[in-house]
Design a protein around this motif. Structure first.
Motif, PDB file in Angstrom:
ATOM      1  N   MET A  92       0.843  -1.187   0.000  1.00 37.22           N
ATOM      2  CA  MET A  92       0.000   0.000   0.000  1.00 37.22           C
ATOM      3  C   MET A  92       0.886   1.248   0.000  1.00 37.22           C
ATOM      4  N   PRO A  93       0.495   2.262  -0.797  1.00 41.48           N
ATOM      5  CA  PRO A  93       1.276   3.516  -0.791  1.00 41.48           C
ATOM      6  C   PRO A  93       1.114   4.229   0.550  1.00 41.48           C
ATOM      7  N   HIS A  94       1.938   5.236   0.774  1.00 40.40           N
ATOM      8  CA  HIS A  94       1.816   6.022   2.007  1.00 40.40           C
ATOM      9  C   HIS A  94       0.456   6.709   2.069  1.00 40.40           C
ATOM     10  N   ILE A  95       0.020   7.037   3.256  1.00 41.22           N
ATOM     11  CA  ILE A  95      -1.272   7.738   3.431  1.00 41.22           C
ATOM     12  C   ILE A  95      -1.127   9.157   2.896  1.00 41.22           C
ATOM     13  N   ASP A  96      -2.182   9.630   2.233  1.00 39.41           N
ATOM     14  CA  ASP A  96      -2.111  10.969   1.611  1.00 39.41           C
ATOM     15  C   ASP A  96      -1.959  12.048   2.687  1.00 39.41           C
ATOM     16  N   ASP A  97      -1.398  13.170   2.263  1.00 39.22           N
ATOM     17  CA  ASP A  97      -1.047  14.242   3.209  1.00 39.22           C
ATOM     18  C   ASP A  97      -2.257  14.803   3.949  1.00 39.22           C
ATOM     19  N   GLU A  98      -3.397  14.955   3.253  1.00 39.51           N
ATOM     20  CA  GLU A  98      -4.574  15.559   3.896  1.00 39.51           C
ATOM     21  C   GLU A  98      -5.052  14.683   5.051  1.00 39.51           C
ATOM     22  N   SER A  99      -5.112  13.365   4.796  1.00 39.41           N
ATOM     23  CA  SER A  99      -5.565  12.463   5.856  1.00 39.41           C
ATOM     24  C   SER A  99      -4.609  12.479   7.036  1.00 39.41           C
ATOM     25  N   LEU A 100      -3.289  12.524   6.738  1.00 38.86           N
ATOM     26  CA  LEU A 100      -2.302  12.583   7.817  1.00 38.86           C
ATOM     27  C   LEU A 100      -2.465  13.884   8.626  1.00 38.86           C
ATOM     28  N   ALA A 101      -2.707  14.977   7.923  1.00 39.55           N
ATOM     29  CA  ALA A 101      -2.864  16.260   8.605  1.00 39.55           C
ATOM     30  C   ALA A 101      -4.090  16.251   9.508  1.00 39.55           C
ATOM     31  N   LEU A 102      -5.216  15.718   8.971  1.00 41.21           N
ATOM     32  CA  LEU A 102      -6.437  15.648   9.778  1.00 41.21           C
ATOM     33  C   LEU A 102      -6.228  14.732  10.976  1.00 41.21           C
ATOM     34  N   ASN A 103      -5.504  13.629  10.762  1.00 40.37           N
ATOM     35  CA  ASN A 103      -5.218  12.704  11.855  1.00 40.37           C
ATOM     36  C   ASN A 103      -4.409  13.395  12.943  1.00 40.37           C
ATOM     37  N   ALA A 104      -3.442  14.228  12.505  1.00 40.52           N
ATOM     38  CA  ALA A 104      -2.614  14.963  13.464  1.00 40.52           C
ATOM     39  C   ALA A 104      -3.446  15.981  14.235  1.00 40.52           C
ATOM     40  N   LEU A 105      -4.511  16.478  13.607  1.00 39.45           N
ATOM     41  CA  LEU A 105      -5.394  17.444  14.268  1.00 39.45           C
ATOM     42  C   LEU A 105      -6.400  16.760  15.189  1.00 39.45           C
ATOM     43  N   GLY A 106      -6.347  15.410  15.218  1.00 36.84           N
ATOM     44  CA  GLY A 106      -7.240  14.686  16.108  1.00 36.84           C
ATOM     45  C   GLY A 106      -8.521  14.235  15.448  1.00 36.84           C
ATOM     46  N   GLU A 107      -8.649  14.464  14.141  1.00 34.06           N
ATOM     47  CA  GLU A 107      -9.840  14.017  13.434  1.00 34.06           C
ATOM     48  C   GLU A 107      -9.690  12.545  13.080  1.00 34.06           C
ATOM     49  N   ASP A 108     -10.733  11.787  13.297  1.00 42.70           N
ATOM     50  CA  ASP A 108     -10.680  10.347  13.050  1.00 42.70           C
ATOM     51  C   ASP A 108     -11.116  10.068  11.611  1.00 42.70           C
ATOM     52  N   VAL A 109     -10.154  10.190  10.673  1.00 43.69           N
ATOM     53  CA  VAL A 109     -10.500  10.071   9.258  1.00 43.69           C
ATOM     54  C   VAL A 109      -9.888   8.827   8.599  1.00 43.69           C
ATOM     55  N   LEU A 110      -9.086   8.082   9.329  1.00 45.04           N
ATOM     56  CA  LEU A 110      -8.393   6.938   8.711  1.00 45.04           C
ATOM     57  C   LEU A 110      -9.270   5.693   8.725  1.00 45.04           C
ATOM     58  N   ASP A 111      -9.232   4.940   7.605  1.00 41.17           N
ATOM     59  CA  ASP A 111      -9.944   3.664   7.593  1.00 41.17           C
ATOM     60  C   ASP A 111      -9.037   2.602   8.226  1.00 41.17           C
TER      61      ASP A 111
END
Ligand SMILES: [Zn+2]
Length: 255
Positions: free
Chosen positions: A1-20
């Motif tokens: 699997m490729p690396h996780i896209d930057d937007e999802s990583l950024a949202l994850n860092a902000l505490g948003e639960d966006v990762l599958d």
């Protein structure tokens, strides 16, 4: 699997639960993505306010409907329900769980975007209610009640002049006379308003008329039926408080 896209990583860092689940598993195993999230989290921790952003809760749909009905608006703007949002805000090719997460995120953004409109509508509603209450009170309790009126006719020296006097009682029960005069005003003179008996056996000064119209209190206990004539005189700055004898307009109250 490729690396996780930057937007999802950024949202994850902000505490948003966006990762599958697949992305979450990748994040646990991939040092590169983990380092990116850690670096982003360190940066956002510095710029973020210390107090958490208050969670905005959408009101019940009936609130919006009532606001709309109260304001008499015809078309109801579409208020996005949670979960009912347009697609395309998240990374392509993500799974169903990811869609649900971004949907929730988008719905939260959408709720924030229409909140100012709701606040404006509520403000307008409150102002409308206050205005309505004030208007109703004014309608129910008129400030003055007209008792009698008088047409003021010019005396020969003041041909072409005219005037009117209205006798009123205020809401508090005081008697007032509103006098309006249309007559030339020579420099160095002033106008005075009087009540007098028809046979001129009595004379009461109500005061100085400034400009074309004035409101005068009727002295407590004065019998307006006896002092039924309104007289406006031309007075000179001569220090003499008596009537100058130069009446401009005059008329009797008629009930
Ligand atoms: Zn990675």
């Amino acid at each position: 699997m490729p690396h996780i896209d930057d937007e999802s990583l950024a949202l994850n860092a902000l505490g948003e639960d966006v990762l599958d689940p697949e992305q979450r598993a990748h994040l646990d195993a991939c040092p590169t993505c983990t380092r990116t999230v850690r670096d982003l989290a360190r940066v956002t921790a510095r710029v973020r306010p210390r107090t958490p952003e208050p969670e905005l809760v959408p009101p019940d749909p009936t609130v919006w409907a009532r606001v709309h009905a109260e304001l008499g608006l015809t078309d109801v703007p579409a208020v996005p329900a949670p979960g009912q949002v347009t697609a395309g805000s998240g990374p392509a090719g993500a799974g169903e769980a990811h869609d649900a997460a971004t949907d929730e995120l988008s719905a939260r953004r959408a709720r924030r975007s229409w909140l100012p409109a709701l606040v404006a509508a509520c403000t307008a509603l409150v102002l409308g209610l206050v205005g309505g209450v004030l208007w109703e009170r004014r309608t129910l309790e008129p400030d003055e009640t007209t008792i009698a009126s008088a047409v003021l006719d010019p005396l020969p020296a003041w041909a072409g002049s005219s005037g009117e006097a209205v006798l009123q009682t205020t809401a508090e029960g005081r008697r007032e006379i509103v006098v309006s005069v249309d007559a030339p005003a020579p420099a160095g003179t002033f106008r005075e308003v009087w009540l007098l008996k028809p046979d001129v056996s009595g004379l009461v000064s109500l005061g100085v008329l400034e400009g074309d119209q004035g409101r005068f209190d009727v002295p407590e206990g004065l019998d307006v039926a006896a002092y039924s004539v309104v007289d406006v005189s031309e007075e000179h700055l001569d220090g003499d408080p008596a009537h100058s004898g130069d009446s401009v307009v005059r008329g009797s109250f008629e009930t």
